[in-house]
Design a protein around this motif. Structure first.
Motif, PDB file in Angstrom:
ATOM      1  N   ARG A 186       0.842  -1.194   0.000  1.00  0.00           N
ATOM      2  CA  ARG A 186       0.000   0.000   0.000  1.00  0.00           C
ATOM      3  C   ARG A 186       0.882   1.251   0.000  1.00  0.00           C
ATOM      4  O   ARG A 186       1.777   1.357   0.822  1.00  0.00           O
ATOM      5  CB  ARG A 186      -0.886   0.045   1.242  1.00  0.00           C
ATOM      6  CG  ARG A 186      -1.870  -1.094   1.365  1.00  0.00           C
ATOM      7  CD  ARG A 186      -2.581  -0.984   2.712  1.00  0.00           C
ATOM      8  NE  ARG A 186      -3.489  -2.082   2.929  1.00  0.00           N
ATOM      9  CZ  ARG A 186      -4.770  -2.079   2.568  1.00  0.00           C
ATOM     10  NH1 ARG A 186      -5.257  -1.035   1.974  1.00  0.00           N
ATOM     11  NH2 ARG A 186      -5.536  -3.112   2.792  1.00  0.00           N
ATOM     12  N   PRO A 187       0.601   2.224  -0.885  1.00  0.00           N
ATOM     13  CA  PRO A 187       1.346   3.485  -0.822  1.00  0.00           C
ATOM     14  C   PRO A 187       0.729   4.423   0.208  1.00  0.00           C
ATOM     15  O   PRO A 187       0.354   5.549  -0.103  1.00  0.00           O
ATOM     16  CB  PRO A 187       1.186   4.035  -2.249  1.00  0.00           C
ATOM     17  CG  PRO A 187      -0.143   3.525  -2.681  1.00  0.00           C
ATOM     18  CD  PRO A 187      -0.284   2.153  -2.039  1.00  0.00           C
ATOM     19  N   ASP A 188       0.580   3.946   1.449  1.00  0.00           N
ATOM     20  CA  ASP A 188      -0.060   4.733   2.490  1.00  0.00           C
ATOM     21  C   ASP A 188       0.930   5.583   3.265  1.00  0.00           C
ATOM     22  O   ASP A 188       0.528   6.408   4.075  1.00  0.00           O
ATOM     23  CB  ASP A 188      -0.802   3.811   3.471  1.00  0.00           C
ATOM     24  CG  ASP A 188      -1.985   3.131   2.801  1.00  0.00           C
ATOM     25  OD1 ASP A 188      -2.461   3.682   1.796  1.00  0.00           O
ATOM     26  OD2 ASP A 188      -2.406   2.072   3.289  1.00  0.00           O
ATOM     27  N   GLU A 189       2.225   5.389   3.046  1.00  0.00           N
ATOM     28  CA  GLU A 189       3.232   6.147   3.769  1.00  0.00           C
ATOM     29  C   GLU A 189       4.316   6.590   2.795  1.00  0.00           C
ATOM     30  O   GLU A 189       4.434   6.080   1.682  1.00  0.00           O
ATOM     31  CB  GLU A 189       3.850   5.300   4.898  1.00  0.00           C
ATOM     32  CG  GLU A 189       2.854   4.878   5.968  1.00  0.00           C
ATOM     33  CD  GLU A 189       3.498   4.019   7.034  1.00  0.00           C
ATOM     34  OE1 GLU A 189       4.692   3.686   6.859  1.00  0.00           O
ATOM     35  OE2 GLU A 189       2.819   3.688   8.025  1.00  0.00           O
ATOM     36  N   GLY A 190       5.116   7.550   3.249  1.00  0.00           N
ATOM     37  CA  GLY A 190       6.238   7.996   2.450  1.00  0.00           C
ATOM     38  C   GLY A 190       5.846   8.999   1.387  1.00  0.00           C
ATOM     39  O   GLY A 190       4.729   9.528   1.355  1.00  0.00           O
ATOM     40  N   TRP A 191       6.783   9.241   0.472  1.00  0.00           N
ATOM     41  CA  TRP A 191       6.568  10.279  -0.535  1.00  0.00           C
ATOM     42  C   TRP A 191       5.485   9.895  -1.532  1.00  0.00           C
ATOM     43  O   TRP A 191       4.800  10.777  -2.064  1.00  0.00           O
ATOM     44  CB  TRP A 191       7.877  10.551  -1.265  1.00  0.00           C
ATOM     45  CG  TRP A 191       8.407   9.375  -2.049  1.00  0.00           C
ATOM     46  CD1 TRP A 191       9.239   8.402  -1.615  1.00  0.00           C
ATOM     47  CD2 TRP A 191       8.108   9.070  -3.418  1.00  0.00           C
ATOM     48  NE1 TRP A 191       9.490   7.497  -2.610  1.00  0.00           N
ATOM     49  CE2 TRP A 191       8.816   7.881  -3.733  1.00  0.00           C
ATOM     50  CE3 TRP A 191       7.332   9.677  -4.402  1.00  0.00           C
ATOM     51  CZ2 TRP A 191       8.764   7.303  -4.988  1.00  0.00           C
ATOM     52  CZ3 TRP A 191       7.265   9.102  -5.655  1.00  0.00           C
ATOM     53  CH2 TRP A 191       7.977   7.928  -5.940  1.00  0.00           C
ATOM     54  N   ARG A 192       5.294   8.601  -1.793  1.00  0.00           N
ATOM     55  CA  ARG A 192       4.230   8.206  -2.724  1.00  0.00           C
ATOM     56  C   ARG A 192       2.855   8.547  -2.156  1.00  0.00           C
ATOM     57  O   ARG A 192       1.965   9.000  -2.878  1.00  0.00           O
ATOM     58  CB  ARG A 192       4.315   6.706  -3.012  1.00  0.00           C
ATOM     59  CG  ARG A 192       5.507   6.302  -3.868  1.00  0.00           C
ATOM     60  CD  ARG A 192       5.463   4.832  -4.193  1.00  0.00           C
ATOM     61  NE  ARG A 192       4.318   4.498  -5.026  1.00  0.00           N
ATOM     62  CZ  ARG A 192       3.824   3.267  -5.160  1.00  0.00           C
ATOM     63  NH1 ARG A 192       4.374   2.267  -4.483  1.00  0.00           N
ATOM     64  NH2 ARG A 192       2.800   3.046  -5.951  1.00  0.00           N
ATOM     65  N   ARG A 193       2.679   8.319  -0.852  1.00  0.00           N
ATOM     66  CA  ARG A 193       1.409   8.658  -0.223  1.00  0.00           C
ATOM     67  C   ARG A 193       1.181  10.163  -0.233  1.00  0.00           C
ATOM     68  O   ARG A 193       0.073  10.629  -0.511  1.00  0.00           O
ATOM     69  CB  ARG A 193       1.390   8.117   1.207  1.00  0.00           C
ATOM     70  CG  ARG A 193       0.155   8.515   1.999  1.00  0.00           C
ATOM     71  CD  ARG A 193      -1.116   8.059   1.319  1.00  0.00           C
ATOM     72  NE  ARG A 193      -2.290   8.594   1.961  1.00  0.00           N
ATOM     73  CZ  ARG A 193      -3.501   8.640   1.414  1.00  0.00           C
ATOM     74  NH1 ARG A 193      -3.668   8.181   0.192  1.00  0.00           N
ATOM     75  NH2 ARG A 193      -4.515   9.134   2.066  1.00  0.00           N
ATOM     76  N   ARG A 194       2.203  10.947   0.039  1.00  0.00           N
ATOM     77  CA  ARG A 194       2.051  12.402   0.021  1.00  0.00           C
ATOM     78  C   ARG A 194       1.746  12.898  -1.392  1.00  0.00           C
ATOM     79  O   ARG A 194       0.903  13.776  -1.586  1.00  0.00           O
ATOM     80  CB  ARG A 194       3.321  13.056   0.558  1.00  0.00           C
ATOM     81  CG  ARG A 194       3.559  12.820   2.048  1.00  0.00           C
ATOM     82  CD  ARG A 194       4.642  13.730   2.591  1.00  0.00           C
ATOM     83  NE  ARG A 194       5.933  13.452   1.972  1.00  0.00           N
ATOM     84  CZ  ARG A 194       6.805  12.569   2.444  1.00  0.00           C
ATOM     85  NH1 ARG A 194       6.520  11.863   3.531  1.00  0.00           N
ATOM     86  NH2 ARG A 194       7.960  12.372   1.836  1.00  0.00           N
ATOM     87  N   LEU A 243       0.787   7.935 -12.548  1.00  0.00           N
ATOM     88  CA  LEU A 243       1.073   6.506 -12.643  1.00  0.00           C
ATOM     89  C   LEU A 243       2.026   6.050 -11.541  1.00  0.00           C
ATOM     90  O   LEU A 243       1.932   4.918 -11.053  1.00  0.00           O
ATOM     91  CB  LEU A 243       1.679   6.189 -14.010  1.00  0.00           C
ATOM     92  CG  LEU A 243       0.790   6.398 -15.233  1.00  0.00           C
ATOM     93  CD1 LEU A 243       1.563   6.090 -16.508  1.00  0.00           C
ATOM     94  CD2 LEU A 243      -0.474   5.548 -15.165  1.00  0.00           C
ATOM     95  N   LEU A 244       2.917   6.933 -11.132  1.00  0.00           N
ATOM     96  CA  LEU A 244       3.929   6.562 -10.159  1.00  0.00           C
ATOM     97  C   LEU A 244       3.364   6.436  -8.751  1.00  0.00           C
ATOM     98  O   LEU A 244       3.804   5.584  -7.975  1.00  0.00           O
ATOM     99  CB  LEU A 244       5.066   7.584 -10.179  1.00  0.00           C
ATOM    100  CG  LEU A 244       6.279   7.300  -9.299  1.00  0.00           C
ATOM    101  CD1 LEU A 244       6.960   6.013  -9.741  1.00  0.00           C
ATOM    102  CD2 LEU A 244       7.255   8.469  -9.347  1.00  0.00           C
ATOM    103  N   CYS A 245       2.376   7.264  -8.405  1.00  0.00           N
ATOM    104  CA  CYS A 245       1.913   7.301  -7.019  1.00  0.00           C
ATOM    105  C   CYS A 245       0.723   6.385  -6.753  1.00  0.00           C
ATOM    106  O   CYS A 245       0.333   6.212  -5.596  1.00  0.00           O
ATOM    107  CB  CYS A 245       1.570   8.736  -6.611  1.00  0.00           C
ATOM    108  SG  CYS A 245       0.125   9.427  -7.447  1.00  0.00           S
TER     109      CYS A 245
END
Length: 300
Positions: free
Chosen positions: A25-33, A99-101
Motif C-alpha cells: 500500500r502506498p499509504d506512507e512515504g513520498w508516494r502517499r504524500r 502513474l507513479l503514485c
C-alpha cells in the motif's frame, strides 16, 4: 496488518485487503504524500495543484485555438509552438506522476481519467508524424471536469455523484418511458403521413416519425409543418402531450434524489479501484471493498 495477521474483530479481513497487502500500500512515504496532492483536493496542497492544473489546461486550449487562426499563427507561430511543447512536457510529467503514485498504474491508465490524461499529451507527439492530429489536443477540455472537486463546491460534487447514481438506479423506468414516447411518435407520425401526405412535406413514414419526435420533445425545428386542419389538430395534441411527458423522467429522477438525500461524499479516492466520493467516516471502498486510507483534510 500483514497477510499472516489474524483478522481483527472490529475490521475483519477481506480478500481484497489480503491481496492489497501482498501488493503493498502506498499509504506512507513520498508516494502517499504525492497521491494525496494529486488525487485529493481536501488539502491546501491538493487545491493548489488542481487549480494550477486547470490554469495550464485553459492556457493550452487557448494556445491551440490561437494557433488555428492564420493571422495569429503568422505573427506568433514560434511562441505558440514553444508554449505548446512546454505545456505538453508538463502534462507528461503530471501523467507519469499519477502513474507513479498509484498502487496499480495499469488500472489507472485504463480508467476514464487515465485515458483522458493520455489523450492530453499523445496528440502533440503524434503531430510530429501526422500534423493533422494536432487539433485533437482540445480533448484536454474534458479534464476540466475536475473543477467540481475544487474551489470548495462540495454541494455540486455531491449532486453530480447523486445524479449518476439516480440515473443508474432508475434506468429501467426511464427506458420504459422512452419506449412509450417512441411508440407514440411512431403511431402519430404514421397518422400525420396519412393526413398530410408528401404534398405537405411528409414524404415518408420515417420523415413523419422524425417530425413527431421533434414535436413531442418540444424541439420543433420548423422544417416540416402541417398544412391541413386535421394535421394541425394532431400537432397541437402532440405538443400538449410533450409538455406532460417531460414531467415523467423529472419526477422519477427527483424521487431517487430524495431517497439518497443526506450523503456527503468527499474527494477521497480508493487507492485500489480509484473510485471517488467516499464519506468521511467510510472505512472501506463502496465499490471494491478495499480498506480506505485515513481522510486527510486541512482544518477550516
Amino acid at each position: 496488518m500483514t497477510v499472516s495477521d489474524p483478522p481483527s474483530s472490529t475490521a475483519p479481513a477481506r480478500p481484497a485487503d489480503l491481496l492489497l497487502a501482498r501488493l503493498g500500500r502506498p499509504d506512507e512515504g513520498w508516494r502517499r504524500r504525492l497521491y494525496t496532492i494529486i488525487f485529493e483536493a481536501d488539502t491546501r496542497a491538493g487545491r493548489a495543484f488542481d487549480l494550477t492544473l486547470i490554469g495550464l489546461i485553459l492556457l493550452s486550449i487557448g494556445v491551440v485555438m490561437a494557433d488555428s487562426v492564420v493571422e495569429i499563427r503568422a505573427c506568433f507561430g514560434t511562441l505558440l509552438t514553444v508554449l505548446e511543447w512546454t505545456l505538453t512536457l508538463l502534462f507528461t510529467v503530471e501523467y507519469l506522476a499519477r502513474l507513479l503514485c498509484v498502487r496499480h498504474p495499469l488500472r489507472y491508465a485504463r480508467s476514464v481519467y487515465g485515458v483522458i490524461d493520455l489523450l492530453a499529451v499523445l496528440p502533440t507527439y503524434l503531430a510530429v508524424l501526422v500534423p493533422g492530429l494536432h487539433a485533437l489536443i482540445d480533448v484536454r477540455v474534458l479534464r476540466l471536469l475536475r473543477i467540481f472537486r475544487i474551489l470548495k463546491l462540495g454541494a455540486y460534487v455531491a449532486e453530480y455523484g447523486a445524479l449518476g447514481a439516480a440515473l443508474w438506479a432508475t434506468r429501467r423506468k426511464i427506458l420504459v418511458f422512452l419506449t412509450f414516447v417512441l411508440m407514440v411518435a411512431v403511431v402519430l407520425g404514421t397518422m400525420m403521413y396519412v393526413v398530410e401526405g408528401p404534398a405537405n412535406g411528409f414524404t415518408s413514414i420515417p420523415v413523419s416519425i422524425y417530425w413527431a419526435i421533434t414535436t413531442v420533445t418540444t424541439v420543433g425545428f420548423g422544417d416540416i409543418t402541417p398544412r391541413t386542419d386535421l394535421g394541425r389538430l394532431l400537432s397541437s395534441m402532440m405538443m400538449l402531450l410533450g409538455w406532460g411527458t417531460l414531467a415523467v423522467p423529472t419526477g422519477i429522477v427527483s424521487a431517487e434524489f430524495a431517497a439518497r438525500r443526506g450523503q456527503e461524499p468527499t474527494t477521497r479516492h480508493c487507492p485500489d479501484c480509484l473510485s471517488e466520493g467516499h464519506l468521511p467516516s467510510a472505512r472501506y471502498c463502496r465499490d471494491c471493498g478495499a480498506r480506505l486510507p485515513p481522510w486527510q483534510r486541512d482544518p477550516g
